[in-house]
Design a protein around this motif. Sequence first.
Motif, PDB file in Angstrom:
ATOM      1  N   GLY A  31       0.817  -1.328   0.003  1.00 55.85           N
ATOM      2  CA  GLY A  31      -0.160   0.111   0.045  1.00 55.85           C
ATOM      3  C   GLY A  31       0.834   1.155   0.025  1.00 55.85           C
ATOM      4  O   GLY A  31       2.049   1.310   0.196  1.00 55.85           O
ATOM      5  N   CYS A  36      -3.324  -0.120  -3.441  1.00 56.99           N
ATOM      6  CA  CYS A  36      -4.388   0.970  -2.705  1.00 56.99           C
ATOM      7  C   CYS A  36      -3.747   1.948  -1.973  1.00 56.99           C
ATOM      8  O   CYS A  36      -2.422   2.008  -1.487  1.00 56.99           O
ATOM      9  CB  CYS A  36      -5.335   0.139  -1.588  1.00 56.99           C
ATOM     10  N   PRO A  67      -3.993   1.441   3.840  1.00 55.45           N
ATOM     11  CA  PRO A  67      -4.701  -0.051   3.514  1.00 55.45           C
ATOM     12  C   PRO A  67      -3.583  -0.716   2.684  1.00 55.45           C
ATOM     13  O   PRO A  67      -2.870  -0.163   1.675  1.00 55.45           O
ATOM     14  CB  PRO A  67      -5.666   0.589   2.673  1.00 55.45           C
ATOM     15  N   TRP A  74      -3.304  -4.538   0.033  1.00 56.23           N
ATOM     16  CA  TRP A  74      -3.898  -5.738  -0.398  1.00 56.23           C
ATOM     17  C   TRP A  74      -3.054  -6.495  -1.386  1.00 56.23           C
ATOM     18  O   TRP A  74      -1.777  -6.177  -1.330  1.00 56.23           O
ATOM     19  CB  TRP A  74      -5.241  -5.601  -1.095  1.00 56.23           C
ATOM     20  N   TYR A  99      -6.675  -8.177   2.798  1.00 60.51           N
ATOM     21  CA  TYR A  99      -7.069  -6.924   3.038  1.00 60.51           C
ATOM     22  C   TYR A  99      -6.850  -6.623   4.430  1.00 60.51           C
ATOM     23  O   TYR A  99      -7.459  -7.051   5.420  1.00 60.51           O
ATOM     24  CB  TYR A  99      -8.638  -6.711   2.922  1.00 60.51           C
ATOM     25  N   GLN A 100      -5.997  -5.587   4.541  1.00 59.94           N
ATOM     26  CA  GLN A 100      -5.386  -5.273   6.164  1.00 59.94           C
ATOM     27  C   GLN A 100      -5.040  -3.857   6.033  1.00 59.94           C
ATOM     28  O   GLN A 100      -5.039  -3.123   5.123  1.00 59.94           O
ATOM     29  CB  GLN A 100      -4.452  -6.175   6.668  1.00 59.94           C
ATOM     30  N   THR A 101      -4.675  -3.235   7.206  1.00 64.19           N
ATOM     31  CA  THR A 101      -4.141  -2.017   7.355  1.00 64.19           C
ATOM     32  C   THR A 101      -3.146  -1.659   8.120  1.00 64.19           C
ATOM     33  O   THR A 101      -2.567  -2.771   9.165  1.00 64.19           O
ATOM     34  CB  THR A 101      -5.449  -1.045   8.026  1.00 64.19           C
TER      35      THR A 101
END
Length: 208
Positions: A91, A129, A144, A146, A157-159
Motif C-alpha cells: 500500500g 491501494c 490500506p 492488499w 485486506y488489512q491496514t
Amino acid sequence: MQERKERPDESIGLRKLVLYRDVVLTEAGETPAQPAWRASVAAVIRNPWLGTGPSAGLSAEQGHIAPVLAKLLTDRLIAALGGVDEIESFGKAAIVGTAGEIEHAGALIHTPYFGNLVREFLQGESIICFADTRAEAGETLIVPLWHKTHAATRSHYQTISARVPDAPRADEIVVIAAASTGPRPHPRIGDRMSDPVVTTQSLEAVPS
C-alpha cells in the motif's frame, strides 16, 4: 578537483526516514497459521510546491522526486521484511503539511513515477491501494494494503498505522510505502473470486 555529487537526501529535500514493523503472534488465543510481518517506511521531505498556487504545474518535481522516494522506501521495506519474495501485500500513502495543498500529497504517490516503480520494485501487478490527507505533525494515517498480485484475495485486506511524531511540518510532505508478508490472522471470510452472487433479489430479506 573532483565534482561533488549530490546525495539523494539533498536532491529531494529529505529530512528523515522512519521505519515501523510489527508481527501478530497470537490472535483469539491462538497462533496464526502464518504470522505476518507488516512494515511501513515514511520519508519526510520538504514540499517543493509550497506557495506556488493551484494553477502551478507539478510534473517536473514529480519526475525528479517520486522515483527517488520509490527506491528509498521499497529498499527499506524489502530489507525489513526479509526480501522481496516474502512480501505479499502492499500500500501507499502521503500526508501534506498544513501549508500545502492536498494535491501535493497526491502528486507524489498517484503517478507512475512512484506507483509504477513501487509495484516493479516489490514485484507486484495489482493497483496499489492508498490513503492521503492534510494534517499537522504527528497525525496517524491508516494505510490500506492488499495482495500485490491478486487484488481480489480478501485474506490480505488489512491496514497498518503510520505516524511520524514531528512530521509533517507545515512546509513538508510525508510519503509512505507499506507492505506485509502475509494475510490477517486466521482469515476465514472467503474470497471475492468464489463469492456467491448477492443482490437484493437473491436475499430473502433486506432490512429497510
